[in-house]
Design a protein around this motif. Structure first.
Motif, PDB file in Angstrom:
ATOM      1  N   VAL A  54      43.195  41.630  32.356  1.00  0.00           N
ATOM      2  CA  VAL A  54      44.542  41.520  32.930  1.00  0.00           C
ATOM      3  C   VAL A  54      44.591  40.384  33.942  1.00  0.00           C
ATOM      4  O   VAL A  54      45.542  39.573  33.956  1.00  0.00           O
ATOM      5  CB  VAL A  54      44.947  42.861  33.580  1.00  0.00           C
ATOM      6  CG1 VAL A  54      46.226  42.692  34.397  1.00  0.00           C
ATOM      7  CG2 VAL A  54      45.141  43.928  32.515  1.00  0.00           C
ATOM      8  N   ALA A  55      43.561  40.292  34.806  1.00  0.00           N
ATOM      9  CA  ALA A  55      43.520  39.215  35.801  1.00  0.00           C
ATOM     10  C   ALA A  55      43.442  37.852  35.123  1.00  0.00           C
ATOM     11  O   ALA A  55      44.127  36.898  35.542  1.00  0.00           O
ATOM     12  CB  ALA A  55      42.321  39.421  36.731  1.00  0.00           C
ATOM     13  N   ILE A  56      42.639  37.752  34.069  1.00  0.00           N
ATOM     14  CA  ILE A  56      42.528  36.485  33.343  1.00  0.00           C
ATOM     15  C   ILE A  56      43.875  36.113  32.719  1.00  0.00           C
ATOM     16  O   ILE A  56      44.301  34.941  32.761  1.00  0.00           O
ATOM     17  CB  ILE A  56      41.433  36.582  32.262  1.00  0.00           C
ATOM     18  CG1 ILE A  56      40.047  36.656  32.909  1.00  0.00           C
ATOM     19  CG2 ILE A  56      41.499  35.392  31.316  1.00  0.00           C
ATOM     20  CD1 ILE A  56      39.651  35.427  33.674  1.00  0.00           C
ATOM     21  N   LEU A 113      41.012  30.577  37.782  1.00  0.00           N
ATOM     22  CA  LEU A 113      40.617  30.958  36.430  1.00  0.00           C
ATOM     23  C   LEU A 113      39.147  30.628  36.170  1.00  0.00           C
ATOM     24  O   LEU A 113      38.395  31.438  35.610  1.00  0.00           O
ATOM     25  CB  LEU A 113      41.516  30.243  35.421  1.00  0.00           C
ATOM     26  CG  LEU A 113      41.286  30.552  33.941  1.00  0.00           C
ATOM     27  CD1 LEU A 113      41.524  32.026  33.659  1.00  0.00           C
ATOM     28  CD2 LEU A 113      42.207  29.692  33.076  1.00  0.00           C
ATOM     29  N   PHE A 114      38.736  29.446  36.610  1.00  0.00           N
ATOM     30  CA  PHE A 114      37.345  29.027  36.406  1.00  0.00           C
ATOM     31  C   PHE A 114      36.374  29.929  37.161  1.00  0.00           C
ATOM     32  O   PHE A 114      35.354  30.379  36.611  1.00  0.00           O
ATOM     33  CB  PHE A 114      37.194  27.575  36.857  1.00  0.00           C
ATOM     34  CG  PHE A 114      35.779  27.079  36.847  1.00  0.00           C
ATOM     35  CD1 PHE A 114      35.123  26.816  35.653  1.00  0.00           C
ATOM     36  CD2 PHE A 114      35.093  26.881  38.035  1.00  0.00           C
ATOM     37  CE1 PHE A 114      33.813  26.366  35.643  1.00  0.00           C
ATOM     38  CE2 PHE A 114      33.788  26.427  38.031  1.00  0.00           C
ATOM     39  CZ  PHE A 114      33.147  26.164  36.833  1.00  0.00           C
ATOM     40  N   LEU A 115      36.681  30.234  38.432  1.00  0.00           N
ATOM     41  CA  LEU A 115      35.776  31.062  39.229  1.00  0.00           C
ATOM     42  C   LEU A 115      35.740  32.506  38.733  1.00  0.00           C
ATOM     43  O   LEU A 115      34.717  33.189  38.879  1.00  0.00           O
ATOM     44  CB  LEU A 115      36.190  31.024  40.700  1.00  0.00           C
ATOM     45  CG  LEU A 115      35.902  29.711  41.429  1.00  0.00           C
ATOM     46  CD1 LEU A 115      36.333  29.803  42.884  1.00  0.00           C
ATOM     47  CD2 LEU A 115      34.423  29.355  41.350  1.00  0.00           C
ATOM     48  N   ALA A 116      36.833  32.981  38.147  1.00  0.00           N
ATOM     49  CA  ALA A 116      36.811  34.333  37.574  1.00  0.00           C
ATOM     50  C   ALA A 116      35.784  34.417  36.447  1.00  0.00           C
ATOM     51  O   ALA A 116      35.002  35.380  36.353  1.00  0.00           O
ATOM     52  CB  ALA A 116      38.198  34.710  37.068  1.00  0.00           C
ATOM     53  N   LEU A 117      35.769  33.399  35.595  1.00  0.00           N
ATOM     54  CA  LEU A 117      34.775  33.362  34.516  1.00  0.00           C
ATOM     55  C   LEU A 117      33.364  33.184  35.067  1.00  0.00           C
ATOM     56  O   LEU A 117      32.404  33.778  34.560  1.00  0.00           O
ATOM     57  CB  LEU A 117      35.117  32.231  33.541  1.00  0.00           C
ATOM     58  CG  LEU A 117      36.481  32.349  32.838  1.00  0.00           C
ATOM     59  CD1 LEU A 117      36.751  31.098  32.002  1.00  0.00           C
ATOM     60  CD2 LEU A 117      36.524  33.588  31.958  1.00  0.00           C
ATOM     61  N   VAL A 118      33.237  32.367  36.122  1.00  0.00           N
ATOM     62  CA  VAL A 118      31.921  32.154  36.736  1.00  0.00           C
ATOM     63  C   VAL A 118      31.389  33.454  37.340  1.00  0.00           C
ATOM     64  O   VAL A 118      30.207  33.797  37.186  1.00  0.00           O
ATOM     65  CB  VAL A 118      32.005  31.049  37.804  1.00  0.00           C
ATOM     66  CG1 VAL A 118      30.729  31.002  38.637  1.00  0.00           C
ATOM     67  CG2 VAL A 118      32.230  29.698  37.141  1.00  0.00           C
TER      68      VAL A 118
END
Length: 223
Positions: A54-56, A113-118
């Motif tokens: 959901v956050a992504i 978005l990038f840091l969420a994946l990281v």
């Protein structure tokens, strides 16, 4: 900054803090793994993947919206620059401010978005590393126990070999004694045999003498 972009910026700052904490070298992966497996976080673990997706999705929407604003204000600024060379300074300042905000929102959404994946990847790697550390400790302990058992077995085998050598020496000693006794018995037997032969010879001689004496007595009587 509008409310939604304030929320996204706060989310970005929180992500930066989380990444810094995850990268601290003095916090071992086992500590993070124990924290991830705590009761408090376990209660959210069942729905963690759902909340992450959901956050992504929300961050992707914000990112797409920021890209759309950047493209829109870039096109407007180019159009005004081509057709209104003598436009008012206030209009140009407004366009520049909107362009700045759209670019700022673009970077905020993109980095969020990038840091969420990281963060997701870091959590996965830290958990895997903690499991590997635990597995390695178990394997090392098993190897140490196996080495200790092998050492004990080797010591028992060496002790058994020493006992076997002592037994063999004792048996050889007894065998030598028996061989000596046998040799002595054989010698005694040979001596007794020789003595018996001598006695037999003497007995035969005595018998011959007795026979000779008996014959001489008979001749005398007949004469």
């Amino acid at each position: 900054m509008s409310l939604q972009w304030t929320f996204v910026a706060g989310f970005l700052y929180a992500e930066i803090i989380i990444v810094v904490l995850l990268l601290l070298p003095f916090i071992s992966p086992k500590i993070w793994s124990n924290l991830f497996k705590s009761r408090f976080l376990k209660s959210f673990a069942a729905q963690a993947n759902l909340w992450f997706m959901v956050a992504i999705a929300i961050l992707v929407l914000f990112f797409v919206d920021s890209v759309r604003d950047v493209v829109k204000y870039s096109a407007i600024r180019t159009h005004d620059h081509d057709h209104h060379h003598h436009s008012h300074m206030d209009v140009e300042m407004q366009h520049s401010m909107k362009m700045f905000r759209s670019q700022r929102n673009f970077y905020i959404a993109g980095f969020s978005l990038f840091l969420a994946l990281v963060i997701r990847r870091l959590v996965s790697l830290i958990t895997s590393q903690a499991n590997l550390i635990v597995t390695n400790e178990v394997l090392v302990k098993q190897a140490q126990n196996a080495a200790a058992a092998a050492q004990a077995a080797l010591e028992r085998q060496n002790a058994g070999s020493t006992n076997s050598e002592n037994d063999m020496k004792e048996l050889r000693k007894k065998l030598d004694e028996k061989e000596k006794d046998l040799a002595k018995a054989i010698k005694d037997k040979e001596a007794m045999k020789a003595q018996a032969l001598n006695l037999q010879k003497q007995y035969d001689e005595l018998c011959e003498e007795l026979n000779a004496t008996g014959k001489s007595d008979q001749h005398k009587k007949s004469a």
